[in-house]
Design a protein around this motif. Structure first.
Motif, PDB file in Angstrom:
ATOM      1  N   SER A  70      75.323  59.745 111.433  1.00  0.00           N
ATOM      2  CA  SER A  70      76.735  60.477 111.151  1.00  0.00           C
ATOM      3  C   SER A  70      77.390  59.977 109.905  1.00  0.00           C
ATOM      4  CB  SER A  70      77.692  59.946 112.482  1.00  0.00           C
ATOM      5  OG  SER A  70      77.034  60.292 113.581  1.00  0.00           O
ATOM      6  N   PRO A  73      81.688  57.527 109.396  1.00  0.00           N
ATOM      7  CA  PRO A  73      83.049  57.783 109.636  1.00  0.00           C
ATOM      8  C   PRO A  73      83.708  56.418 109.995  1.00  0.00           C
ATOM      9  CG  PRO A  73      81.989  58.549 111.523  1.00  0.00           C
ATOM     10  CD  PRO A  73      80.820  58.165 110.625  1.00  0.00           C
ATOM     11  N   TYR A  75      87.596  54.050 110.331  1.00  0.00           N
ATOM     12  CA  TYR A  75      88.933  53.702 110.275  1.00  0.00           C
ATOM     13  C   TYR A  75      89.269  52.066 109.899  1.00  0.00           C
ATOM     14  CZ  TYR A  75      90.456  58.240 111.747  1.00  0.00           C
ATOM     15  OH  TYR A  75      90.694  59.539 111.933  1.00  0.00           O
ATOM     16  N   TRP A  99      87.443  60.833 123.745  1.00  0.00           N
ATOM     17  CA  TRP A  99      86.841  60.274 122.479  1.00  0.00           C
ATOM     18  C   TRP A  99      87.163  61.188 121.474  1.00  0.00           C
ATOM     19  CZ3 TRP A  99      83.854  55.589 122.625  1.00  0.00           C
ATOM     20  CH2 TRP A  99      83.974  55.089 123.935  1.00  0.00           C
ATOM     21  N   MET A 101      86.412  60.371 118.348  1.00  0.00           N
ATOM     22  CA  MET A 101      85.183  60.247 117.586  1.00  0.00           C
ATOM     23  C   MET A 101      84.251  59.652 118.486  1.00  0.00           C
ATOM     24  SD  MET A 101      86.807  58.586 114.242  1.00  0.00           S
ATOM     25  CE  MET A 101      85.019  57.951 113.624  1.00  0.00           C
ATOM     26  N   LYS A 102      82.982  60.384 118.352  1.00  0.00           N
ATOM     27  CA  LYS A 102      81.728  59.688 119.321  1.00  0.00           C
ATOM     28  C   LYS A 102      81.002  58.909 118.656  1.00  0.00           C
ATOM     29  CE  LYS A 102      82.185  62.743 122.800  1.00  0.00           C
ATOM     30  NZ  LYS A 102      83.261  63.596 122.301  1.00  0.00           N
ATOM     31  N   THR A 103      81.138  58.755 117.314  1.00  0.00           N
ATOM     32  CA  THR A 103      80.321  57.682 116.555  1.00  0.00           C
ATOM     33  C   THR A 103      81.013  57.228 115.391  1.00  0.00           C
ATOM     34  OG1 THR A 103      78.200  58.729 116.997  1.00  0.00           O
ATOM     35  CG2 THR A 103      78.209  57.133 115.245  1.00  0.00           C
ATOM     36  N   GLY A 104      81.155  56.072 115.066  1.00  0.00           N
ATOM     37  CA  GLY A 104      81.773  55.478 113.667  1.00  0.00           C
ATOM     38  C   GLY A 104      81.818  54.046 113.672  1.00  0.00           C
TER      39      GLY A 104
END
Length: 284
Positions: A70, A73, A75, A99, A101-104
């Motif tokens: 992905s 991503p 934060y 959600w 974001m699903k991935t990060g």
């Protein structure tokens, strides 16, 4: 492991980010992801998990692989916000999570969360496999990795989750439960306090000159934050003569919590509201 491709760092991130004081190097964290992403095959990882469903190595590798897929991503979580979440009783109901974001990955401030090995936990990686309703997360203290995956079930309209625990050691199990609560609180706060979350489309670009010529100049981006301007709430003050005002108790926390608050016409709708914790300064 095969040698990383030239320019691997740019290949696995959406945007290279400038260094943030008080946090682990973003490039170093991405190197963990790159080591997995460029050396593993997704289908072989899945096969390994099917054969060894409780093996923490496969859970970690799969989580990092999906983060790399992905393009990382990310934060950065402010220290004050993380401290406030740790001082809140947030019973996270999977049913109510949305959600963003699903991935990060979350970059955590150094020294706020300490592992059983007495090291700072600096990062949480996660992936939500919506096809199979499996949520994966992994966290690192730069030496050990802690991880868990859990299955989300829908039963009579109510969502629940069942942990697939990775280790039997009681200390590790308890710490994993603690880290999972931190991870889910961060997902929850992105939902109920969106004003604390930077918008990705507003991420500013900066040019960093790493040498004496223009050829050494590189484009980086400012980090995206959750709670960059957030400050812990305090109650009670100190007067000009140095005496504490605001009570006779010693300093203590009034813990935060989540409220399912009615709103709208006839107050028929519900939304999650975070009642923030307050550090009561107390008196003599």
């Amino acid at each position: 492991m095969p040698k990383k491709p030239k320019g691997w760092y740019k290949e696995i991130v959406l945007r290279p980010v400038v260094h943030v004081d008080g946090y682990e190097s973003y490039e170093k964290i991405c190197s963990y992801v790159a080591d997995v992403y460029f050396s593993r095959d997704e289908e072989k990882i899945k096969t390994g998990m099917l054969r060894n469903p409780k093996e923490s190595t496969y859970i970690t590798i799969y989580t990092l692989f999906k983060v790399g897929q992905s393009k990382c991503p990310t934060y950065w979580v402010s220290a004050d916000l993380l401290s406030a979440l740790m001082q809140s009783n947030l019973d996270v109901d999977i049913e109510n999570l949305q959600w963003a974001m699903k991935t990060g990955l979350f970059m955590l401030p150094k020294g706020v969360i300490i592992s059983p090995e007495n090291r700072s936990v600096d990062t949480i990686f996660w992936h939500y496999d919506t096809d199979n309703d499996l949520i994966y997360w992994a966290a690192t203290d730069d030496d050990a990795v802690f991880c868990r995956r859990f299955q989300v079930f829908k039963n009579l309209g109510k969502y629940t989750h069942v942990d697939v625990k990775d280790m039997n050691n009681q200390t590790i199990t308890e710490f994993n439960e603690y880290m999972q609560s931190i991870f889910l609180r961060l997902i929850l706060i992105m939902q109920c306090r969106p004003e604390l979350v930077d918008a990705a489309e507003k991420q500013d670009k900066v040019t960093v000159n790493q040498g004496f010529g223009k050829a050494q100049a590189q484009d980086f981006y400012q980090p995206l934050w959750i709670g960059q301007e957030y400050r812990l709430k305090r109650e009670g003050t100190v007067s000009s003569d140095g005496n504490k005002q605001g009570g006779t108790k010693s300093p203590h926390w009034r813990r935060g919590f989540i409220r399912n608050q009615p709103y709208g016409e006839g107050r028929q709708k519900r939304k999650l509201v975070w009642i923030e914790p307050i550090l009561v300064m107390g008196g003599e």
